[in-house]
Design a protein around this motif. Structure first.
Motif, short mmCIF file in Angstrom:
data_model
loop_
_atom_site.label_atom_id
_atom_site.label_comp_id
_atom_site.label_asym_id
_atom_site.label_seq_id
_atom_site.Cartn_x
_atom_site.Cartn_y
_atom_site.Cartn_z
N UNK A 30 0.68 -1.09 0.09
CA UNK A 30 0.10 -0.06 -0.02
C UNK A 30 0.84 1.03 0.07
N UNK A 31 1.73 1.39 1.02
CA UNK A 31 2.78 2.44 0.99
C UNK A 31 3.61 2.51 -0.39
N UNK A 32 4.08 1.39 -0.98
CA UNK A 32 4.84 1.38 -2.19
C UNK A 32 3.84 1.95 -3.43
N UNK A 33 2.66 1.74 -3.53
CA UNK A 33 1.77 2.09 -4.41
C UNK A 33 1.57 3.74 -4.36
N UNK A 34 1.44 4.24 -3.05
CA UNK A 34 0.83 5.58 -2.81
C UNK A 34 2.37 6.38 -3.09
N UNK A 35 3.47 6.05 -2.62
CA UNK A 35 4.77 6.59 -2.94
C UNK A 35 5.07 6.72 -4.68
N UNK A 36 4.78 5.36 -5.24
CA UNK A 36 4.97 5.46 -6.44
C UNK A 36 3.98 6.38 -7.39
N UNK A 37 2.96 6.44 -7.02
CA UNK A 37 1.81 7.19 -7.60
C UNK A 37 2.01 8.77 -7.43
N UNK A 38 2.48 9.34 -6.10
CA UNK A 38 2.73 10.52 -6.14
C UNK A 38 3.94 11.11 -6.57
N UNK A 39 5.07 10.13 -6.91
CA UNK A 39 6.36 10.42 -7.23
C UNK A 39 6.61 10.43 -8.72
N UNK A 40 5.83 9.39 -9.23
CA UNK A 40 6.06 9.16 -10.63
C UNK A 40 7.71 8.96 -11.08
N UNK A 41 8.20 8.15 -10.10
CA UNK A 41 9.74 8.15 -10.33
C UNK A 41 10.39 7.30 -11.78
N UNK A 42 11.52 7.68 -11.99
CA UNK A 42 12.38 7.01 -13.19
C UNK A 42 13.10 6.11 -12.45
N UNK A 43 13.54 6.37 -11.35
CA UNK A 43 14.42 5.38 -10.73
C UNK A 43 13.66 5.23 -9.13
#
Length: 106
Positions: A30-43
């Motif tokens: 859940x935390x991973x999904x929230x962080x990824x969706x907020x940051x939209x990182x390339x790395x």
């Protein structure tokens, strides 16, 4: 399971602490999904230095992170993986699809 997220430019560092077992992995995903969706990182760097125990649920977390980073056109790096967690990852052959390094940070 606790995750601390740090974003710099399009780089996301997730520092994972605790047990990455069935119950911990649900919260971590859940935390991973929230962080990824907020940051939209390339790395994405997953720092496992704080992982005290990991079972196959940790493999699911890594594969989920890998898949999401592919969708973003980015890459995933695991770093500072403790020996017990490394044995779990090795048994699953994760190093064939994900870069694993020691002492890497953002």
């Amino acid at each position: 399971m606790k995750i601390n997220a740090t974003t710099v430019d399009r780089n996301l560092l997730l520092e994972c602490r605790g047990e990455l077992d069935h119950s911990g992995a649900k919260e971590a995903m859940r935390e991973l999904d929230l962080a990824l969706d907020a940051a939209l990182p390339l790395r994405l760097v997953l720092d496992f230095s704080g992982i005290t125990f990991m079972d196959s649920s940790g493999i699911a977390l890594v594969l989920r992170a890998h898949h999401k980073m592919q969708l973003f056109g980015g890459n995933l790096v695991l770093c500072n993986v403790p020996s017990q967690a490394m044995r779990v990852l090795d048994a699953a052959g994760i190093s064939r699809i994900v870069t694993i390094r020691q002492e890497e940070r953002q």
